[in-house]
Write a protein that holds these residues in place. Structure first.
Motif, PDB file in Angstrom:
ATOM      1  N   PHE A   1      14.214  13.306  13.402  1.00 58.05           N
ATOM      2  CA  PHE A   1      13.649  12.609  14.555  1.00 58.05           C
ATOM      3  C   PHE A   1      12.127  12.740  14.556  1.00 58.05           C
ATOM      4  O   PHE A   1      11.406  11.744  14.759  1.00 58.05           O
ATOM      5  CB  PHE A   1      14.229  13.168  15.852  1.00 58.05           C
ATOM      6  CG  PHE A   1      13.663  12.530  17.091  1.00 58.05           C
ATOM      7  CD1 PHE A   1      14.208  11.358  17.603  1.00 58.05           C
ATOM      8  CD2 PHE A   1      12.570  13.095  17.740  1.00 58.05           C
ATOM      9  CE1 PHE A   1      13.680  10.759  18.743  1.00 58.05           C
ATOM     10  CE2 PHE A   1      12.038  12.505  18.879  1.00 58.05           C
ATOM     11  CZ  PHE A   1      12.590  11.337  19.383  1.00 58.05           C
ATOM     12  N   LEU A   2      11.627  13.951  14.342  1.00 58.00           N
ATOM     13  CA  LEU A   2      10.179  14.173  14.343  1.00 58.00           C
ATOM     14  C   LEU A   2       9.506  13.416  13.205  1.00 58.00           C
ATOM     15  O   LEU A   2       8.410  12.870  13.378  1.00 58.00           O
ATOM     16  CB  LEU A   2       9.882  15.671  14.233  1.00 58.00           C
ATOM     17  CG  LEU A   2      10.205  16.509  15.466  1.00 58.00           C
ATOM     18  CD1 LEU A   2      10.013  17.992  15.164  1.00 58.00           C
ATOM     19  CD2 LEU A   2       9.335  16.094  16.652  1.00 58.00           C
ATOM     20  N   TYR A   3      10.157  13.376  12.019  1.00 54.60           N
ATOM     21  CA  TYR A   3       9.569  12.639  10.898  1.00 54.60           C
ATOM     22  C   TYR A   3       9.447  11.159  11.235  1.00 54.60           C
ATOM     23  O   TYR A   3       8.389  10.553  11.046  1.00 54.60           O
ATOM     24  CB  TYR A   3      10.410  12.802   9.629  1.00 54.60           C
ATOM     25  CG  TYR A   3       9.934  11.879   8.529  1.00 54.60           C
ATOM     26  CD1 TYR A   3       8.803  12.196   7.792  1.00 54.60           C
ATOM     27  CD2 TYR A   3      10.574  10.666   8.280  1.00 54.60           C
ATOM     28  CE1 TYR A   3       8.320  11.329   6.823  1.00 54.60           C
ATOM     29  CE2 TYR A   3      10.102   9.800   7.315  1.00 54.60           C
ATOM     30  CZ  TYR A   3       8.975  10.137   6.594  1.00 54.60           C
ATOM     31  OH  TYR A   3       8.492   9.266   5.650  1.00 54.60           O
ATOM     32  N   ARG A   4      10.528  10.561  11.728  1.00 54.86           N
ATOM     33  CA  ARG A   4      10.540   9.117  11.989  1.00 54.86           C
ATOM     34  C   ARG A   4       9.536   8.721  13.066  1.00 54.86           C
ATOM     35  O   ARG A   4       8.866   7.687  12.947  1.00 54.86           O
ATOM     36  CB  ARG A   4      11.932   8.670  12.442  1.00 54.86           C
ATOM     37  CG  ARG A   4      12.997   8.693  11.356  1.00 54.86           C
ATOM     38  CD  ARG A   4      14.359   8.461  11.976  1.00 54.86           C
ATOM     39  NE  ARG A   4      15.427   8.504  11.000  1.00 54.86           N
ATOM     40  CZ  ARG A   4      15.995   7.428  10.472  1.00 54.86           C
ATOM     41  NH1 ARG A   4      15.586   6.230  10.822  1.00 54.86           N
ATOM     42  NH2 ARG A   4      16.975   7.539   9.599  1.00 54.86           N
ATOM     43  N   HIS A   5       9.423   9.535  14.113  1.00 54.60           N
ATOM     44  CA  HIS A   5       8.689   9.115  15.302  1.00 54.60           C
ATOM     45  C   HIS A   5       7.302   9.739  15.429  1.00 54.60           C
ATOM     46  O   HIS A   5       6.501   9.257  16.243  1.00 54.60           O
ATOM     47  CB  HIS A   5       9.512   9.419  16.550  1.00 54.60           C
ATOM     48  CG  HIS A   5      10.813   8.673  16.590  1.00 54.60           C
ATOM     49  ND1 HIS A   5      10.892   7.332  16.891  1.00 54.60           N
ATOM     50  CD2 HIS A   5      12.089   9.079  16.322  1.00 54.60           C
ATOM     51  CE1 HIS A   5      12.150   6.936  16.839  1.00 54.60           C
ATOM     52  NE2 HIS A   5      12.899   7.969  16.482  1.00 54.60           N
ATOM     53  N   LEU A   6       7.006  10.775  14.663  1.00 55.18           N
ATOM     54  CA  LEU A   6       5.699  11.430  14.788  1.00 55.18           C
ATOM     55  C   LEU A   6       5.051  11.713  13.439  1.00 55.18           C
ATOM     56  O   LEU A   6       3.961  11.212  13.149  1.00 55.18           O
ATOM     57  CB  LEU A   6       5.845  12.738  15.580  1.00 55.18           C
ATOM     58  CG  LEU A   6       4.585  13.603  15.692  1.00 55.18           C
ATOM     59  CD1 LEU A   6       3.499  12.851  16.470  1.00 55.18           C
ATOM     60  CD2 LEU A   6       4.902  14.944  16.344  1.00 55.18           C
ATOM     61  N   ILE A   7       5.733  12.500  12.603  1.00 50.41           N
ATOM     62  CA  ILE A   7       5.085  13.039  11.409  1.00 50.41           C
ATOM     63  C   ILE A   7       4.685  11.942  10.431  1.00 50.41           C
ATOM     64  O   ILE A   7       3.580  11.964   9.882  1.00 50.41           O
ATOM     65  CB  ILE A   7       5.994  14.086  10.728  1.00 50.41           C
ATOM     66  CG1 ILE A   7       6.180  15.289  11.650  1.00 50.41           C
ATOM     67  CG2 ILE A   7       5.398  14.532   9.388  1.00 50.41           C
ATOM     68  CD1 ILE A   7       7.231  16.283  11.171  1.00 50.41           C
ATOM     69  N   ARG A   8       5.548  10.950  10.195  1.00 44.09           N
ATOM     70  CA  ARG A   8       5.194   9.904   9.217  1.00 44.09           C
ATOM     71  C   ARG A   8       3.996   9.084   9.691  1.00 44.09           C
ATOM     72  O   ARG A   8       3.185   8.644   8.865  1.00 44.09           O
ATOM     73  CB  ARG A   8       6.385   9.018   8.902  1.00 44.09           C
ATOM     74  CG  ARG A   8       6.767   8.007   9.966  1.00 44.09           C
ATOM     75  CD  ARG A   8       7.962   7.192   9.533  1.00 44.09           C
ATOM     76  NE  ARG A   8       8.317   6.167  10.502  1.00 44.09           N
ATOM     77  CZ  ARG A   8       7.898   4.907  10.432  1.00 44.09           C
ATOM     78  NH1 ARG A   8       7.107   4.521   9.439  1.00 44.09           N
ATOM     79  NH2 ARG A   8       8.261   4.027  11.338  1.00 44.09           N
TER      80      ARG A   8
ATOM     81  N   ALA B   1       0.828  -1.209   0.000  1.00 45.94           N
ATOM     82  CA  ALA B   1       0.000   0.000   0.000  1.00 45.94           C
ATOM     83  C   ALA B   1       0.864   1.261   0.000  1.00 45.94           C
ATOM     84  O   ALA B   1       2.014   1.252   0.458  1.00 45.94           O
ATOM     85  CB  ALA B   1      -0.924  -0.003   1.217  1.00 45.94           C
ATOM     86  N   PHE B   2       0.303   2.350  -0.512  1.00 47.45           N
ATOM     87  CA  PHE B   2       0.953   3.652  -0.430  1.00 47.45           C
ATOM     88  C   PHE B   2       1.046   4.059   1.037  1.00 47.45           C
ATOM     89  O   PHE B   2       0.067   3.997   1.780  1.00 47.45           O
ATOM     90  CB  PHE B   2       0.142   4.671  -1.225  1.00 47.45           C
ATOM     91  CG  PHE B   2       0.634   6.091  -1.132  1.00 47.45           C
ATOM     92  CD1 PHE B   2       1.966   6.395  -1.354  1.00 47.45           C
ATOM     93  CD2 PHE B   2      -0.243   7.122  -0.832  1.00 47.45           C
ATOM     94  CE1 PHE B   2       2.425   7.704  -1.279  1.00 47.45           C
ATOM     95  CE2 PHE B   2       0.187   8.436  -0.764  1.00 47.45           C
ATOM     96  CZ  PHE B   2       1.529   8.726  -0.981  1.00 47.45           C
ATOM     97  N   GLY B   3       2.240   4.467   1.469  1.00 48.79           N
ATOM     98  CA  GLY B   3       2.451   4.887   2.844  1.00 48.79           C
ATOM     99  C   GLY B   3       3.902   5.292   3.044  1.00 48.79           C
ATOM    100  O   GLY B   3       4.713   5.225   2.111  1.00 48.79           O
ATOM    101  N   TYR B   4       4.245   5.674   4.257  1.00 46.12           N
ATOM    102  CA  TYR B   4       5.546   6.280   4.527  1.00 46.12           C
ATOM    103  C   TYR B   4       6.338   5.454   5.547  1.00 46.12           C
ATOM    104  O   TYR B   4       5.913   5.283   6.685  1.00 46.12           O
ATOM    105  CB  TYR B   4       5.368   7.721   5.005  1.00 46.12           C
ATOM    106  CG  TYR B   4       4.832   8.592   3.890  1.00 46.12           C
ATOM    107  CD1 TYR B   4       5.687   9.270   3.043  1.00 46.12           C
ATOM    108  CD2 TYR B   4       3.455   8.670   3.646  1.00 46.12           C
ATOM    109  CE1 TYR B   4       5.199  10.030   1.984  1.00 46.12           C
ATOM    110  CE2 TYR B   4       2.953   9.418   2.597  1.00 46.12           C
ATOM    111  CZ  TYR B   4       3.834  10.101   1.772  1.00 46.12           C
ATOM    112  OH  TYR B   4       3.346  10.841   0.715  1.00 46.12           O
ATOM    113  N   ASN B   5       7.501   4.959   5.113  1.00 46.95           N
ATOM    114  CA  ASN B   5       8.391   4.164   5.955  1.00 46.95           C
ATOM    115  C   ASN B   5       9.301   5.086   6.771  1.00 46.95           C
ATOM    116  O   ASN B   5       9.266   6.294   6.616  1.00 46.95           O
ATOM    117  CB  ASN B   5       9.241   3.233   5.094  1.00 46.95           C
ATOM    118  CG  ASN B   5       8.430   2.546   4.010  1.00 46.95           C
ATOM    119  OD1 ASN B   5       8.313   3.090   2.908  1.00 46.95           O
ATOM    120  ND2 ASN B   5       7.876   1.382   4.299  1.00 46.95           N
ATOM    121  N   ARG B   6      10.157   4.484   7.585  1.00 42.91           N
ATOM    122  CA  ARG B   6      11.001   5.279   8.481  1.00 42.91           C
ATOM    123  C   ARG B   6      12.060   6.079   7.739  1.00 42.91           C
ATOM    124  O   ARG B   6      12.556   7.107   8.220  1.00 42.91           O
ATOM    125  CB  ARG B   6      11.653   4.389   9.533  1.00 42.91           C
ATOM    126  CG  ARG B   6      12.639   3.374   8.978  1.00 42.91           C
ATOM    127  CD  ARG B   6      13.270   2.537  10.080  1.00 42.91           C
ATOM    128  NE  ARG B   6      14.196   1.550   9.531  1.00 42.91           N
ATOM    129  CZ  ARG B   6      15.464   1.787   9.260  1.00 42.91           C
ATOM    130  NH1 ARG B   6      15.986   2.986   9.478  1.00 42.91           N
ATOM    131  NH2 ARG B   6      16.245   0.832   8.770  1.00 42.91           N
TER     132      ARG B   6
END
Length: 256
Positions: free
Chosen positions: A214-221, A51-56
């Motif tokens: 850090f914010l992308y990996r743990h919150l924003i994604r 599926a379309f989505g965002y990995n780490r």
């Protein structure tokens, strides 16, 4: 098949010797298919079963993408390349950036202003029986794309919600042996071709500060993935300045 061919080689990112990838290929019987059908079967798997989505991160391995079960342009492309090479199909990566506007509606409006203006992007070039084809149309799964098509019936051009196309009602996303695209109109820079994603990421990484990373990996994604899931069910976040879609959008009452 030449063992020394760089367009068939395994790499740390294209880890197609991983047991999970081997089991998948065996269970699907892809090696028994003709080249054209083999490419199409793998393409359809990556397009719709991942599926379309965002990995780490962009640079995770193919096996990790398969385990996640979702991905975006760069990570789904990694899995596509690994599967193609595992069954003897030559392929390479073509690197780009796209304008962040293409991600609007998926990126929360609260953080959109601080997102990088250009986002790292890639598509896969595959050698077919008749020549090379550009494959980009695998990024959005059919259900997600169908939701956008239902929401924007009065336009052919869309730049947002993960799509960048001038032919929304019938974008070239199906495998026919020719090029496929779904984010092409958002391209800003062209970095050329690379034998493997490992080579691409040596030279090009998404420019983020340590805090933003850090914010992308743990919150924003995770926030983005929640929005993707809502969009897939027909609840589109409103994009400021964009005409309201015909479909149900967040903050409105569902039309009866």
């Amino acid at each position: 098949m030449c063992a020394d061919d760089p367009l068939l080689a395994a790499t740390p990112i294209l880890d197609f010797a991983h047991p999970s990838i081997g089991r998948l290929i065996e269970s699907r019987g892809w090696n028994a298919l003709s080249t054209h059908v083999r490419i199409g079967a793998i393409y359809d798997f990556v397009r719709n079963e991942i599926a379309f989505g965002y990995n780490r991160a962009d640079y995770i391995s193919a096996a990790e993408v398969l385990t996640d079960g979702f991905g975006q342009c760069n990570t789904k492309g990694t899995l596509l390349m690994a599967l193609l090479r595992a069954v003897g199909v030559r392929c390479r990566l073509h690197g780009f950036t796209i304008h962040k506007e293409l991600q609007r509606g998926v990126v929360p409006e609260l953080v959109y202003p601080i997102a990088p203006e250009e986002i790292l992007h890639s598509w896969i070039e595959v050698e077919t029986e008749t020549g090379w084809a550009n494959l980009e149309g695998f990024i959005l799964d059919a259900q997600f794309l169908s939701t956008l098509q239902s929401a924007f019936t009065d336009t052919q051009s869309l730049c947002g919600y993960g799509a960048g196309t001038d032919c929304l009602t019938a974008p070239p996303v199906e495998w026919t042996g020719s090029d496929t695209y779904i984010q092409k109109t958002g391209i800003v820079q062209d970095f050329g071709t690379f034998d493997a994603p490992d080579d691409f990421y040596i030279h090009h990484r998404q420019s983020l500060s340590l805090m933003k990373d850090f914010l992308y990996r743990h919150l924003i994604r995770h926030w983005m993935n929640a929005r993707v899931r809502r969009i897939r069910t027909g609840r589109l976040p409103r994009i400021p300045g964009m005409a309201m879609p015909n479909h149900h959008h967040e903050g409105s009452h569902h039309a009866s």
